[in-house]
Scaffold this motif. Structure first.
Motif, PDB file in Angstrom:
ATOM      1  N   TRP A 142      31.937  33.546  -7.536  1.00 22.66           N
ATOM      2  CA  TRP A 142      32.178  35.357  -7.310  1.00 22.66           C
ATOM      3  C   TRP A 142      32.118  35.727  -6.310  1.00 22.66           C
ATOM      4  O   TRP A 142      32.810  35.175  -5.685  1.00 22.66           O
ATOM      5  CB  TRP A 142      30.364  36.059  -7.118  1.00 22.66           C
ATOM      6  CG  TRP A 142      29.108  35.386  -7.509  1.00 22.66           C
ATOM      7  CD1 TRP A 142      27.971  34.690  -7.685  1.00 22.66           C
ATOM      8  CD2 TRP A 142      29.192  36.109  -8.965  1.00 22.66           C
ATOM      9  NE1 TRP A 142      26.800  35.073  -8.527  1.00 22.66           N
ATOM     10  CE2 TRP A 142      28.070  36.614  -8.995  1.00 22.66           C
ATOM     11  CE3 TRP A 142      29.827  37.674  -9.790  1.00 22.66           C
ATOM     12  CZ2 TRP A 142      27.188  36.694 -10.763  1.00 22.66           C
ATOM     13  CZ3 TRP A 142      29.740  38.320 -11.102  1.00 22.66           C
ATOM     14  CH2 TRP A 142      28.739  38.137 -11.541  1.00 22.66           C
ATOM     15  N   LEU A 143      33.471  36.891  -6.600  1.00 24.65           N
ATOM     16  CA  LEU A 143      34.506  36.900  -5.897  1.00 24.65           C
ATOM     17  C   LEU A 143      34.425  37.964  -5.718  1.00 24.65           C
ATOM     18  O   LEU A 143      34.192  38.837  -6.521  1.00 24.65           O
ATOM     19  CB  LEU A 143      36.547  37.101  -6.767  1.00 24.65           C
ATOM     20  CG  LEU A 143      36.554  35.806  -7.329  1.00 24.65           C
ATOM     21  CD1 LEU A 143      37.607  36.067  -8.124  1.00 24.65           C
ATOM     22  CD2 LEU A 143      37.120  34.114  -6.321  1.00 24.65           C
ATOM     23  N   SER A 144      34.351  38.197  -3.991  1.00 24.42           N
ATOM     24  CA  SER A 144      34.143  39.647  -3.117  1.00 24.42           C
ATOM     25  C   SER A 144      35.237  40.495  -2.818  1.00 24.42           C
ATOM     26  O   SER A 144      35.669  39.459  -1.571  1.00 24.42           O
ATOM     27  CB  SER A 144      32.640  40.161  -2.855  1.00 24.42           C
ATOM     28  OG  SER A 144      31.563  39.319  -3.481  1.00 24.42           O
ATOM     29  N   LEU A 145      35.815  41.921  -3.049  1.00 26.01           N
ATOM     30  CA  LEU A 145      36.381  42.215  -2.231  1.00 26.01           C
ATOM     31  C   LEU A 145      36.566  43.402  -2.006  1.00 26.01           C
ATOM     32  O   LEU A 145      35.478  44.414  -2.810  1.00 26.01           O
ATOM     33  CB  LEU A 145      38.086  41.984  -2.976  1.00 26.01           C
ATOM     34  CG  LEU A 145      38.501  42.101  -4.725  1.00 26.01           C
ATOM     35  CD1 LEU A 145      39.245  43.019  -5.429  1.00 26.01           C
ATOM     36  CD2 LEU A 145      38.255  40.470  -5.319  1.00 26.01           C
TER      37      LEU A 145
ATOM     38  N   CYS B  44      41.281  45.467  -3.855  1.00 22.82           N
ATOM     39  CA  CYS B  44      40.522  46.528  -5.394  1.00 22.82           C
ATOM     40  C   CYS B  44      42.014  46.746  -6.497  1.00 22.82           C
ATOM     41  O   CYS B  44      41.975  46.676  -7.477  1.00 22.82           O
ATOM     42  CB  CYS B  44      39.656  47.681  -5.082  1.00 22.82           C
ATOM     43  SG  CYS B  44      38.510  47.111  -4.726  1.00 22.82           S
ATOM     44  N   LYS B  45      43.015  46.939  -5.161  1.00 26.72           N
ATOM     45  CA  LYS B  45      44.206  47.302  -6.178  1.00 26.72           C
ATOM     46  C   LYS B  45      45.102  46.464  -6.599  1.00 26.72           C
ATOM     47  O   LYS B  45      46.609  46.425  -7.032  1.00 26.72           O
ATOM     48  CB  LYS B  45      44.468  49.022  -5.183  1.00 26.72           C
ATOM     49  CG  LYS B  45      44.162  50.082  -5.254  1.00 26.72           C
ATOM     50  CD  LYS B  45      44.304  50.878  -4.243  1.00 26.72           C
ATOM     51  CE  LYS B  45      43.242  51.795  -3.775  1.00 26.72           C
ATOM     52  NZ  LYS B  45      43.164  52.839  -3.156  1.00 26.72           N
ATOM     53  N   ARG B  46      45.351  45.630  -5.748  1.00 28.41           N
ATOM     54  CA  ARG B  46      46.620  44.071  -5.964  1.00 28.41           C
ATOM     55  C   ARG B  46      45.895  43.370  -7.140  1.00 28.41           C
ATOM     56  O   ARG B  46      45.051  43.099  -7.376  1.00 28.41           O
ATOM     57  CB  ARG B  46      45.820  42.924  -5.185  1.00 28.41           C
ATOM     58  CG  ARG B  46      47.046  43.409  -3.968  1.00 28.41           C
ATOM     59  CD  ARG B  46      47.487  42.281  -2.970  1.00 28.41           C
ATOM     60  NE  ARG B  46      47.413  41.110  -2.638  1.00 28.41           N
ATOM     61  CZ  ARG B  46      47.157  40.169  -1.674  1.00 28.41           C
ATOM     62  NH1 ARG B  46      46.994  40.104  -0.797  1.00 28.41           N
ATOM     63  NH2 ARG B  46      47.855  38.932  -2.384  1.00 28.41           N
TER      64      ARG B  46
ATOM     65  N   SER C 104      33.321  44.005 -12.099  1.00 30.51           N
ATOM     66  CA  SER C 104      33.209  45.648 -11.540  1.00 30.51           C
ATOM     67  C   SER C 104      34.120  45.883 -10.221  1.00 30.51           C
ATOM     68  O   SER C 104      33.786  45.413  -9.449  1.00 30.51           O
ATOM     69  CB  SER C 104      31.395  45.526 -11.097  1.00 30.51           C
ATOM     70  OG  SER C 104      31.243  46.872 -11.361  1.00 30.51           O
ATOM     71  N   ILE C 105      34.994  46.669 -10.782  1.00 30.60           N
ATOM     72  CA  ILE C 105      35.604  47.367  -9.840  1.00 30.60           C
ATOM     73  C   ILE C 105      35.795  48.661 -10.100  1.00 30.60           C
ATOM     74  O   ILE C 105      36.648  49.733 -10.598  1.00 30.60           O
ATOM     75  CB  ILE C 105      37.264  46.219  -9.993  1.00 30.60           C
ATOM     76  CG1 ILE C 105      36.805  44.932 -10.034  1.00 30.60           C
ATOM     77  CG2 ILE C 105      37.686  46.617  -9.115  1.00 30.60           C
ATOM     78  CD1 ILE C 105      37.684  44.319 -10.793  1.00 30.60           C
TER      79      ILE C 105
ATOM     80  N   GLY D 286      34.864  45.511  -5.382  1.00 30.26           N
ATOM     81  CA  GLY D 286      35.135  44.710  -6.116  1.00 30.26           C
ATOM     82  C   GLY D 286      34.373  44.415  -6.483  1.00 30.26           C
ATOM     83  O   GLY D 286      34.316  42.568  -5.891  1.00 30.26           O
ATOM     84  N   ILE D 287      33.416  42.532  -7.594  1.00 32.92           N
ATOM     85  CA  ILE D 287      33.071  42.260  -7.488  1.00 32.92           C
ATOM     86  C   ILE D 287      33.426  40.961  -8.791  1.00 32.92           C
ATOM     87  O   ILE D 287      32.881  41.897 -10.512  1.00 32.92           O
ATOM     88  CB  ILE D 287      31.642  42.644  -7.674  1.00 32.92           C
ATOM     89  CG1 ILE D 287      31.218  42.242  -6.530  1.00 32.92           C
ATOM     90  CG2 ILE D 287      30.328  41.029  -7.866  1.00 32.92           C
ATOM     91  CD1 ILE D 287      29.569  43.211  -6.105  1.00 32.92           C
TER      92      ILE D 287
END
Length: 80
Positions: free
Chosen positions: A7-10, A15-17, A37-38, A43-44
């Protein structure tokens, strides 16, 4: 070659990169986005990485150095 899922959380500007694109340019791995889901603020991403275990470890370290929270997941949580 192994497969590992994370899982990547940002948040914020991350979120824009185009982080997955950057990851693909910097590391010789196969990527499979299993879930995402961003929004503009958070974002996840559920992602499967396939490749050399050392390269996967380097990629995870790189993501964390960019400010991404990386967590290994149970296979069944994003299977489907």
């Amino acid at each position: 070659m192994i497969k590992q899922r994370y899982w990547l959380s940002l948040d914020g500007n991350l979120c824009k990169r185009p982080l997955i694109w950057e990851l693909s340019r910097n590391f010789d791995l196969i990527f499979n986005i299993r879930n995402a889901s961003i929004t503009g603020e958070i974002g996840i991403i559920g992602i499967e990485l396939e490749g050399n275990p050392e390269v996967i470890k380097e990629a995870v370290s790189w993501l964390e150095s960019q400010g991404v929270h990386v967590e290994p997941v149970e296979i069944s949580t994003i299977e489907g």
